[in-house]
Enzyme design. Structure first.
Site, PDB file in Angstrom:
ATOM      1  N   GLU A 143     -22.773  22.947 -18.367  1.00 46.57           N
ATOM      2  CA  GLU A 143     -22.725  23.403 -16.980  1.00 46.57           C
ATOM      3  C   GLU A 143     -22.365  24.876 -16.797  1.00 46.57           C
ATOM      4  OE1 GLU A 143     -23.463  21.338 -14.166  1.00 46.57           O
ATOM      5  OE2 GLU A 143     -24.294  20.321 -15.913  1.00 46.57           O
ATOM      6  N   SER A 416      15.396 -24.419  11.708  1.00 49.17           N
ATOM      7  CA  SER A 416      16.851 -24.256  11.552  1.00 49.17           C
ATOM      8  C   SER A 416      17.263 -22.919  10.960  1.00 49.17           C
ATOM      9  CB  SER A 416      17.411 -25.388  10.693  1.00 49.17           C
ATOM     10  OG  SER A 416      17.426 -26.590  11.417  1.00 49.17           O
TER      11      SER A 416
END
Length: 791
Positions: A143, A416
């Site tokens: 590149e 409860s």
């Protein structure tokens, strides 16, 4: 000069003498007054004449050099203006350190592992030293050959690419450097315009000034798109070869490097021949650059292209219920614009090891107890009560099929477990755990609370009433302390849901979610201090800067002495009540079980000093179950016994002295309009004992729904006989039992009592057996055996 001299000779010279009173009528007075200016003009004219003769007599605007200079100057001005215009459209210099793309979201666990990613992101961000040297050089050779030499833009590369493209009569080589590509990845769109290219060039130059070459290369190798959903070399190694970068061969490295210019064209899984040609070209360039030898290149060229494809790791989601919760929390801390455009990294509180254990514990319970107790879903959340950090969250059985989070979204009746807040209010108002109430038939304003077993025990102190989860005494305690103080304390401790002032509030008729209920119980563990539960510690922007961090302060919800007394009382639930399945050996545990009507919701909220964990089991469609809260307590233990392995044993604070205590909450006693108290008869005792024996022998009966809990909604009925409800294993067998009398049925509410469940069999599916006995108690396994899952 001769013409000028003759002009003066022709002028009149009859200047009058002032003494003779004469005037000069031919020469204007101004000329008479300015003889020096005329002389100076006489000197300038000859020089101008000579200049005109030297230039051929052309004016300045017709000179070539004039226009050439003007063009160069104008070009310089235009260039400066253009550069400044481009610079104004570029990101600020402080943003050039970005390490992630825009519109990406990365959610991390407390240890830094990635839980989820959205958008264009690399699952694995590698340091440059973690990337093999040949892989880095393969990208540079392919590149940007002069990457180490240029300053962001490579003029030689531009000329070379242009010549190669002309020779090939097409675009065969690009001229963008690695720095330019990184600039495009991070800040620019992919449109093919001159303006975008100019911005790319300028950005590359700025990035070269701001970052080192190694920083640029590291970012590029982690962000470059390489096809197949892979961003970065680590993802590409996994997607194409199911390897980590350090396991790749030279040929595989060249194959990955060759993907960068056109991933769709050179993808080895789609175009293997094109991928080979591109790979070989990369290898040739590596040889030309002296990175590899000829022999190495030849060996790599001969290597077959062998793929082993895998899905990108970035599409994998760990702890999906937790990460979906985090995404819903984000708008509280950052603006919508930041969420939409910024690439964010969210650091969370989740402990991955504990999360795995929690998921296994819930799955095991659903797989084993869930089958014969008829519940299909479960949820769990673990919180560090000292700072409010959520350490584990299981929102259900299968996120792929149902994304509904039962920790944060499911509103269920706590049964409860809500009694903890009623008794905490009583203790904080100055009551003693040994204050007694009468457990006997009781009707208040038409509302009749009933114990689950339909038995009464006479005089009981509130500590034993909490352990046995006696409904009548919970309601009487609520009447003494009042609706407002109880609701306020529950909210201060962490309950966010609406709580209505009805007598059934004491029995958990108001719906809450698991997260808030668990967080509220955490206030007992921290001696009355409450910290907002949360799952995010920090949020970082694209540059890695912290834009938000958690700073949740603890607030006093309950005085320390009352919290210590409540913990002492709740420890007894685990040591002598239905919470026995949650015991952790020598580690002290406090908690409370809860079961809503017809066992539709099974709860256990338990804690140690360092952690509070809540468990819920049930069905999404609210169908009754055959289970008990003991299953929830067992699930709690399955998680906690592994989660606390590396955690030091800490003890709860000692119970403070009960004598001479002063209340920190002012009770606001309720004044009922009508109260009816009855004594316990001997018939009640025999009926209760008969009921107990029937339940212990394993008989199961069909149960009727009693879903109305508010005083206004409940209807009395004197004509319909009461059908017995099967025991939910929440009645204390250690207490003296007696039964309710056979009075006409009034508005009632029976939830559960907390104690080990009696032995029973699973309800038969046959109608013939729906009300009959299914066997003797001696032939049935104990409740502990039933709660012990198979491996």
């Amino acid at each position: 000069m001769g013409k000028l001299t003759s002009w003066f000779k022709r002028r009149p010279t009859n200047l009058s003498n002032s003494g003779q009173g004469g005037t000069n009528e031919s020469l204007p007075p101004a000329h008479v007054a300015q003889p020096r200016q005329l002389l100076s003009k006489m000197k300038i004219l000859p020089s101008r004449i000579k200049a005109n003769q030297a230039t051929g007599g052309k004016p300045l605007y017709r000179r070539v050099w004039f226009w050439a200079g003007l063009g160069v100057g104008g070009g310089i001005v235009a260039l400066i203006y253009g550069v400044s215009l481009i610079d104004r459209s570029l990101p600020d210099q402080t943003e050039l350190n970005a390490v992630v793309r825009e519109q990406t979201l990365t959610i991390k666990a407390a240890d830094g592992t990635i839980l989820q990613q959205q958008g264009e992101a690399a699952r694995e961000q590698l340091k440059l030293e973690q990337i093999p040297d040949n892989l880095k050089k393969a990208f540079i050779a392919s590149e940007d050959k002069r990457f180490k030499e240029h300053n962001g833009v490579d003029p030689q590369g531009i000329v070379r690419a242009g010549l190669n493209n002309v020779r090939s009569q097409g675009v065969v080589e690009g001229a963008s450097t690695i720095t330019q590509q990184l600039a495009r990845i991070l800040f620019l769109k992919q449109e093919q315009t001159i303006w975008r290219k100019l911005k790319e060039v300028r950005l590359a130059q700025k990035m070269e000034n701001e970052l080192t070459k190694d920083q640029i290369l590291e970012r590029y190798l982690n962000l470059v798109y390489l096809g197949g959903g892979a961003y970065g070399v680590a993802d590409a190694s996994w997607v194409y070869f199911s390897k980590s970068p350090d396991q790749l061969s030279l040929a595989e490295m060249a194959t990955i490097a060759g993907l960068a210019p056109a991933p769709s064209l050179y993808a080895p899984d789609k175009n293997p021949e094109a991928a080979k040609r591109r790979r070989n070209l990369v290898l040739l360039r590596m040889q030309e650059d002296g990175v590899i030898t000829t022999d190495q290149r030849q060996a790599a060229v001969q290597e077959p292209l062998t793929l082993k494809s895998s899905l990108p790791k970035r599409v994998q989601v760990e702890s999906p219920y937790f990460t979906s919760y985090i995404q819903k929390e984000l708008p509280k801390y950052v603006s919508p614009n930041v969420l939409k455009s910024e690439g964010l990294v969210v650091e969370t509180t989740l402990n991955p090891a504990w999360q795995k254990v929690a998921e296994e514990a819930v799955a095991k319970t659903l797989r084993n107890q869930g089958r014969w107790e008829n519940f299909k879903q479960g949820a769990m959340v673990a919180i560090d009560p000292r700072n409010g950090e959520i350490k584990a969250m299981v929102g259900g059985k299968d996120f792929g099929k149902n994304q509904f989070n039962r920790v944060t979204q499911a509103q269920r009746q706590p049964g409860s477990t809500f009694k903890g807040f009623v008794y905490a209010t009583a203790i904080a108002s100055g009551k003693s755990p040994y204050d007694s109430y009468q457990d006997a038939p009781f009707v208040v304003d038409g509302y009749e609370p009933k114990n689950y077993s339909e038995k009464f025990r006479g005089s009981m102190n509130i500590r034993d009433a909490l352990t046995g989860s006696i409904n009548v005494i919970a309601v009487k305690t609520l009447i003494d302390v009042g609706f407002t103080p109880t609701i306020k304390l529950a909210h201060d401790m962490g309950v966010k849901s609406e709580l209505k002032p009805t007598y059934s509030l004491a029995l958990g008729s108001n719906e809450v979610n698991l997260l808030e209920l668990t967080s509220a119980y955490g206030s007992f563990a921290t001696q009355g201090l409450h910290t907002e539960p949360h799952g995010i510690t920090r949020i970082l922007n694209r540059q890695g800067k912290v834009i938000w961090s958690a700073n949740f302060k603890s607030k006093r919800a309950l005085d320390a002495d009352s919290a210590a007394i409540m913990t002492w009382m709740l420890r007894n639930v685990v040591e002598a009540g239905t919470g026995a399945a949650a015991q952790l050996g020598n580690r002290p545990v406090a908690g409370k079980t809860g079961t809503s009507d017809e066992a539709r919701d099974l709860w256990f909220i338990g804690y140690i000093p360092q952690m509070v964990t809540g468990v819920w089991l049930g069905n999404d469609d609210n169908r009754p179950t055959y289970g008990s809260s003991g299953s929830a307590a067992y699930t709690w233990r399955e998680f906690m016994k592994k989660a606390v392995e590396e955690m030091p044993v800490e003890k709860f604070p000692k119970r403070p002295k009960l004598e001479g205590r002063k209340g920190t909450i002012k009770a606001q006693s309720i004044k009922p309009k009508q109260v009816l108290n009855r004594s316990i008869s001997s018939n009640d005792d025999s009926e209760g004992e008969s009921t107990r024996n029937s339940e212990e022998s394993g008989s199961s009966r069909r149960r009727r729904s009693r879903r109305s809990y508010s005083q206004e909604e409940q209807q009395s009925s004197n004509s319909t006989p009461r059908r017995r409800r099967r025991d939910r294993s929440e009645e204390s067998s250690s207490n003296n039992s007696s039964s309710e009398s056979s009075t006409p049925r009034r508005r009632s509410r029976r939830v559960e009592s907390d104690s080990p469940p009696p032995r029973r069999t699973r309800r038969s599916s046959s109608p013939a057996n729906s009300s009959g006995s299914s066997g003797s108690s001696s032939s049935q396994p104990s409740w502990r055996d039933k709660l012990r899952p198979s491996n």
